[in-house]
Design a protein around this motif. Structure first.
Motif, PDB file in Angstrom:
ATOM      1  N   SER A 152       0.812  -1.219   0.000  1.00 35.43           N
ATOM      2  CA  SER A 152       0.000   0.000   0.000  1.00 35.43           C
ATOM      3  C   SER A 152       0.844   1.266   0.000  1.00 35.43           C
ATOM      4  CB  SER A 152      -0.929   0.006   1.214  1.00 35.43           C
ATOM      5  OG  SER A 152      -0.178  -0.034   2.420  1.00 35.43           O
ATOM      6  N   VAL A 153       2.142   1.121   0.248  1.00 40.37           N
ATOM      7  CA  VAL A 153       3.019   2.295   0.340  1.00 40.37           C
ATOM      8  C   VAL A 153       4.222   2.180  -0.598  1.00 40.37           C
ATOM      9  CG1 VAL A 153       4.518   3.630   1.886  1.00 40.37           C
ATOM     10  CG2 VAL A 153       2.329   2.769   2.720  1.00 40.37           C
ATOM     11  N   PHE A 154       4.793   0.981  -0.698  1.00 41.57           N
ATOM     12  CA  PHE A 154       6.017   0.789  -1.486  1.00 41.57           C
ATOM     13  C   PHE A 154       5.733  -0.122  -2.674  1.00 41.57           C
ATOM     14  CE2 PHE A 154       7.640   1.241   2.995  1.00 41.57           C
ATOM     15  CZ  PHE A 154       8.056   2.556   2.853  1.00 41.57           C
ATOM     16  N   ALA A 155       6.346   0.182  -3.824  1.00 44.64           N
ATOM     17  CA  ALA A 155       6.113  -0.566  -5.061  1.00 44.64           C
ATOM     18  C   ALA A 155       7.013  -1.787  -5.139  1.00 44.64           C
ATOM     19  CB  ALA A 155       6.355   0.340  -6.266  1.00 44.64           C
ATOM     20  N   ASN A 156       6.594  -2.779  -5.901  1.00 41.21           N
ATOM     21  CA  ASN A 156       7.446  -3.938  -6.156  1.00 41.21           C
ATOM     22  C   ASN A 156       8.767  -3.485  -6.766  1.00 41.21           C
ATOM     23  OD1 ASN A 156       5.997  -6.189  -5.249  1.00 41.21           O
ATOM     24  ND2 ASN A 156       4.706  -6.198  -7.090  1.00 41.21           N
ATOM     25  N   GLY A 157       9.834  -4.079  -6.290  1.00 37.28           N
ATOM     26  CA  GLY A 157      11.161  -3.736  -6.780  1.00 37.28           C
ATOM     27  C   GLY A 157      11.782  -2.550  -6.083  1.00 37.28           C
ATOM     28  N   GLU A 158      11.011  -1.823  -5.273  1.00 39.30           N
ATOM     29  CA  GLU A 158      11.549  -0.657  -4.573  1.00 39.30           C
ATOM     30  C   GLU A 158      12.408  -1.102  -3.397  1.00 39.30           C
ATOM     31  OE1 GLU A 158       9.991   3.635  -2.732  1.00 39.30           O
ATOM     32  OE2 GLU A 158       8.552   2.088  -3.295  1.00 39.30           O
ATOM     33  N   MET A 159      13.513  -0.428  -3.190  1.00 40.07           N
ATOM     34  CA  MET A 159      14.375  -0.717  -2.047  1.00 40.07           C
ATOM     35  C   MET A 159      13.855   0.030  -0.821  1.00 40.07           C
ATOM     36  SD  MET A 159      16.583  -2.898  -3.034  1.00 40.07           S
ATOM     37  CE  MET A 159      17.664  -2.888  -1.587  1.00 40.07           C
ATOM     38  N   VAL A 160      13.699  -0.715   0.253  1.00 44.64           N
ATOM     39  CA  VAL A 160      13.186  -0.180   1.506  1.00 44.64           C
ATOM     40  C   VAL A 160      14.266  -0.308   2.573  1.00 44.64           C
ATOM     41  CG1 VAL A 160      11.443  -0.468   3.306  1.00 44.64           C
ATOM     42  CG2 VAL A 160      10.812  -0.747   0.915  1.00 44.64           C
ATOM     43  N   LYS A 161      14.369   0.708   3.409  1.00 45.35           N
ATOM     44  CA  LYS A 161      15.398   0.715   4.460  1.00 45.35           C
ATOM     45  C   LYS A 161      14.744   0.743   5.836  1.00 45.35           C
ATOM     46  CE  LYS A 161      19.085   3.710   6.304  1.00 45.35           C
ATOM     47  NZ  LYS A 161      19.791   5.004   6.101  1.00 45.35           N
ATOM     48  N   ASP A 162      15.288  -0.070   6.748  1.00 42.11           N
ATOM     49  CA  ASP A 162      14.890   0.031   8.157  1.00 42.11           C
ATOM     50  C   ASP A 162      15.748   1.120   8.788  1.00 42.11           C
ATOM     51  OD1 ASP A 162      14.165  -0.273  10.808  1.00 42.11           O
ATOM     52  OD2 ASP A 162      15.406  -2.058  11.117  1.00 42.11           O
ATOM     53  N   PHE A 163      15.143   2.243   9.099  1.00 46.41           N
ATOM     54  CA  PHE A 163      15.887   3.374   9.649  1.00 46.41           C
ATOM     55  C   PHE A 163      16.601   2.989  10.943  1.00 46.41           C
ATOM     56  CE2 PHE A 163      16.404   7.298  12.075  1.00 46.41           C
ATOM     57  CZ  PHE A 163      16.858   8.186  11.110  1.00 46.41           C
ATOM     58  N   TYR A 164      16.034   2.069  11.705  1.00 45.81           N
ATOM     59  CA  TYR A 164      16.619   1.705  12.996  1.00 45.81           C
ATOM     60  C   TYR A 164      17.939   0.958  12.815  1.00 45.81           C
ATOM     61  CZ  TYR A 164      16.418   1.081  18.030  1.00 45.81           C
ATOM     62  OH  TYR A 164      16.687   1.175  19.376  1.00 45.81           O
ATOM     63  N   SER A 165      17.947  -0.071  11.974  1.00 45.79           N
ATOM     64  CA  SER A 165      19.155  -0.899  11.828  1.00 45.79           C
ATOM     65  C   SER A 165      20.039  -0.479  10.668  1.00 45.79           C
ATOM     66  CB  SER A 165      18.748  -2.364  11.623  1.00 45.79           C
ATOM     67  OG  SER A 165      18.089  -2.530  10.369  1.00 45.79           O
ATOM     68  N   GLY A 166      19.453   0.238   9.696  1.00 50.36           N
ATOM     69  CA  GLY A 166      20.199   0.594   8.492  1.00 50.36           C
ATOM     70  C   GLY A 166      20.155  -0.474   7.417  1.00 50.36           C
ATOM     71  N   LEU A 188      10.557  -2.153  13.339  1.00 50.78           N
ATOM     72  CA  LEU A 188      11.105  -1.802  12.028  1.00 50.78           C
ATOM     73  C   LEU A 188      10.555  -0.433  11.664  1.00 50.78           C
ATOM     74  CD1 LEU A 188      10.515  -5.150  10.066  1.00 50.78           C
ATOM     75  CD2 LEU A 188      12.724  -4.309  10.901  1.00 50.78           C
ATOM     76  N   LEU A 189      11.424   0.488  11.288  1.00 50.46           N
ATOM     77  CA  LEU A 189      11.024   1.827  10.870  1.00 50.46           C
ATOM     78  C   LEU A 189      11.342   1.943   9.387  1.00 50.46           C
ATOM     79  CD1 LEU A 189      12.555   3.855  13.871  1.00 50.46           C
ATOM     80  CD2 LEU A 189      10.246   2.887  13.687  1.00 50.46           C
ATOM     81  N   LEU A 190      10.362   1.626   8.552  1.00 52.94           N
ATOM     82  CA  LEU A 190      10.612   1.477   7.123  1.00 52.94           C
ATOM     83  C   LEU A 190      10.387   2.782   6.372  1.00 52.94           C
ATOM     84  CD1 LEU A 190       8.874  -1.981   6.533  1.00 52.94           C
ATOM     85  CD2 LEU A 190      11.248  -1.500   7.188  1.00 52.94           C
ATOM     86  N   GLU A 191      11.359   3.091   5.504  1.00 53.15           N
ATOM     87  CA  GLU A 191      11.324   4.277   4.652  1.00 53.15           C
ATOM     88  C   GLU A 191      11.892   3.901   3.296  1.00 53.15           C
ATOM     89  OE1 GLU A 191      14.031   7.224   6.191  1.00 53.15           O
ATOM     90  OE2 GLU A 191      15.752   5.900   6.000  1.00 53.15           O
ATOM     91  N   PRO A 192      11.617   4.698   2.260  1.00 55.39           N
ATOM     92  CA  PRO A 192      12.260   4.433   0.982  1.00 55.39           C
ATOM     93  C   PRO A 192      13.779   4.597   1.128  1.00 55.39           C
ATOM     94  CG  PRO A 192      10.426   5.967   0.726  1.00 55.39           C
ATOM     95  CD  PRO A 192      10.681   5.828   2.193  1.00 55.39           C
ATOM     96  N   ALA A 193      14.531   3.643   0.622  1.00 56.27           N
ATOM     97  CA  ALA A 193      15.988   3.779   0.669  1.00 56.27           C
ATOM     98  C   ALA A 193      16.379   5.060  -0.073  1.00 56.27           C
ATOM     99  CB  ALA A 193      16.650   2.567   0.036  1.00 56.27           C
TER     100      ALA A 193
END
Length: 702
Positions: A152-166, A188-193
């Motif tokens: 619902s937020v990130f597209a297939n193939g998009e790289m996602v980053k956990d802000f907490y662990s990196g 997990l604190l997920l954001e677009p890489a």
């Protein structure tokens, strides 16, 4: 073999000048040489150490670094517990401690005494009872990587980053699988890489609330101006040395917490003297907190100079941190003997047992007096109160010649404080206490009302220094129109300052104002039509919601949804949620549980709307001494020394920093639309414009 265990109190803030700056480090040396020496540590104006001793005799000497010989027993010295014992420099006789009952003993050294003295007292056994929070239901986590649908937020193939662990992962079939960092509490604190930081918005404000006097002492030269003094005991109602220079030195610390605003307690000159503290008058109580104004046109010298304040604001702005000043227009400070003497109010009978310098008065213990007792010596109906104090055109008071207080919120004397006549339409000159004050900046204006003066005096800090907003104190005790006048004047003043100082401003955001309406919850009402952009949200901390959310983030689901739906669907208002404050309680003091404090940080920093951290939330600052004044435990010294020495508090700080930086980076955290994605693991998204994040909570580790 004799056993010795010891601990040293760590309540003294590094750099604070609550007491004497010790030039020499002292230690206890056990004369027989079978036990290691024990170092003293500074506690207030004394040096103290706590040692656990068995039942026997202990000959000791006191040694100071840099001194060529030890301190021993003075002639005919016999240890009497809880009494100061004079020592002899280069004395050859050891001071003998005859311990009859095994236990913890407190050794207190006073180097200001001539000669040096030490006292020994047995410490009461501390209770091992510890409160535990009520159990809550929570989803379980097996400690394995977590899979969550993020489509619902990130597209297939998009790289996602956990802000907490990196760590990063690629979205495949709408999902990612990641392992929460061990120290994250299952987050997990997920954001677009590669996501960039959003533009600041007050709807996502993270406000660090500092009681300036208790935070950090950056300039010891301003610790005791205006006749103020330490009480030599617990110092709970005295000035403790914190100042603007101290906050300035800690701005990088505050920035690293992800804070984008600082709220400081009132900056204006306070009453010079003391009143009796607490219901029983158990201590002298000065206006260290800032809410007892004497002169609204001056910076209180305990906090520093105007130059110090200006430097603090400028340095905060350089770091992208906005400055909020606590503002009081409901009342002025209590009358004190020192201020009476300075103003020439001759309302103490000649035969009263008061010293020539009135601020030196102390209760007479032999007569069982307390710190309230001085009130009995003052003639409250004396004419000088009308002629030389604030005057009946300015305040309502129970004193003779003044308008009597009423019974409603607007006209009452809150906590007995003189109530400013902000509703008056009468044109007035300066109050006598300022008209006759040689160093005031107050200027008499033709046609001004009481409110006109107060608005001019408070907006001066905006116009001259670029203050970004006000925290308005006691809002419901002032008529709403007064707040609107203050807001409009301050808004114009900040626009003027930004136009004249384009290189100093943080951004082009307008002046912002948040109000304290006691026990107000999350809803919009008339305050937002009368100057307030936000109000402090009392309901989250007042109820048990904060404790439940700290134990299990999923417990906050209904709160997050309601707050986001209420606040973020209406751009005309916001709320500032907290877990600790100076007038209520410290969250940490409820259970003294550092993992719980970390959970509280997760729950608060992911809150929709604005959030307020009270200094030390992030470091598990312990409460101050329990007294007959309800608020004194919440105003303890910032625990810098514990942060320096204790790994568990350093880890706690790192947790709060990570959450704060994530929130600051993404406007959507506080201002975005909230949508639950999954119940197990608990996951939700926050989206606002180009800012988009997903938060995942795996659950309680099994």
């Amino acid at each position: 073999m004799k056993s010795l265990s010891w601990l040293v109190s760590s309540l003294m803030v590094a750099g604070s000048s609550v007491g004497t700056a010790w030039a020499t480090d002292y230690q206890v040396r056990f004369a027989e040489g079978e036990l290691p020496a024990v170092s003293f540590e500074q506690q207030g104006e004394q040096l103290q150490a706590v040692v656990s001793l068995e039942k026997q005799r202990y000959p000791i000497f006191i040694e100071g670094s840099g001194e060529d010989c030890a301190w021993g027993a003075a002639p005919d010295t016999k240890v009497r517990f809880s009494q100061p014992l004079a020592l002899e420099k280069c004395g050859e006789t050891a001071l003998e401690l005859n311990i009859r009952f095994a236990g913890d003993y407190l050794l207190t050294l006073d180097s200001s005494a001539k000669p040096l003295t030490v006292s020994v007292a047995r410490q009461a056994k501390k209770s091992t009872f510890k409160r535990t929070p009520p159990a809550v239901e929570c989803i379980a986590w097996d400690g394995q990587p977590v899979t969550v649908d993020v489509s619902s937020v990130f597209a297939n193939g998009e790289m996602v980053k956990d802000f907490y662990s990196g760590e990063t992962a690629k979205v495949a079939q709408g999902k990612v699988t990641m392992m929460p960092a061990p120290e994250s509490g299952g987050l997990l604190l997920l954001e677009p890489a590669g996501a960039k930081a959003s533009e600041f918005h007050w709807d996502n404000a993270s406000v660090y609330f500092v009681m300036t006097d208790r935070f950090y002492n950056g300039d010891e030269s301003n610790d005791y101006p205006l006749g103020r003094r330490a009480d030599g005991e617990r110092e709970i109602g005295t000035f403790n040395g914190g100042d603007f220079s101290g906050i300035t030195q800690k701005l990088d610390y505050i920035k690293e917490l992800g804070m984008n605003a600082i709220w400081v307690t009132p900056i204006v000159e306070q009453i010079h003297g003391f009143i009796g503290g607490g219901e029983k008058g158990s201590f002298p109580f000065y206006g260290y907190h800032g809410y007892w104004a004497l002169d609204f046109t001056k910076i209180d010298p305990n906090l520093g100079s105007e130059e110090d304040f200006g430097r603090f604001v400028d340095e905060a702005h350089k770091r992208g941190i906005r400055v909020l000043v606590d503002t009081v227009i409901n009342h002025v400070g209590y009358p004190t003997m020192l201020d009476m003497q300075n103003a020439g109010i001759d309302a103490i009978p000649k035969n009263a047992p008061v010293p020539e310098n009135w601020h030196e008065w102390q209760p007479r213990k032999e007569r069982s007096e307390n710190w309230h007792r001085y009130n009995d010596y003052i003639r409250w109906n004396h004419g000088d109160w009308v002629e030389k104090w604030w005057g009946p055109d300015w305040v309502r008071s129970g004193m003779g010649g003044y308008t009597k207080p009423g019974a409603d919120d607007i006209t009452m004397n809150l906590a007995g404080l003189p109530d400013l006549l902000t509703e008056s339409t009468k044109h007035v000159g300066l109050p006598p206490i300022l008209k006759n004050k040689p160093d005031t900046n107050a200027v008499e204006r033709e046609g001004y009302t009481v409110l006109d003066y107060l608005v001019e005096w408070h907006t001066r800090w905006v116009r001259d220094f670029g203050v970004d907003g006000f925290r308005a104190d006691t809002v419901k005790h002032v008529e709403p129109e007064a707040w609107l006048q203050l807001k409009e004047s301050a808004t114009a003043a900040l626009a003027e300052w930004k136009a004249e100082n384009p290189d100093k401003k943080v951004d082009d955001a307008p002046f912002w104002m948040v109000g304290e309406v006691w026990h107000h919850g999350v809803y919009r009402d008339f305050y937002f039509d009368n100057g307030m952009d936000s109000l402090i949200n009392f309901e989250y901390a007042d109820a048990s919601d904060a404790v439940r959310g700290a134990q299990c983030l999923a417990q906050n689901d209904a709160i997050y949804q309601r707050y986001a739906d209420t606040i973020n669907s209406d751009d005309s208002f916001n709320m500032l949620t907290y877990i600790s404050s100076h007038d209520t309680k410290l969250f940490f003091s409820n259970y003294e549980d550092i993992p719980l404090q970390a959970g509280a940080g997760s729950a608060l920093m992911l809150m929709p709307g604005g959030v307020q951290l009270y200094y030390g939330d992030e470091s598990a600052r312990p409460a101050g001494p329990l007294t007959d004044a309800f608020d004194s435990p919440t105003r303890s010294l910032m625990n810098w020394e514990q942060l320096d020495k204790q790994p568990e508090r350093q880890a706690l700080l790192k947790h709060w920093q990570t959450l704060g930086q994530f929130r600051d980076k993404h406007t959507a955290v506080g201002a975005g639309q909230h949508k639950v994605i999954s119940e197990q693991p608990y996951a939700f998204s926050r989206v606002k414009d180009d800012s988009r994040v997903i938060v995942v909570y795996a659950g309680q580790r099994q």
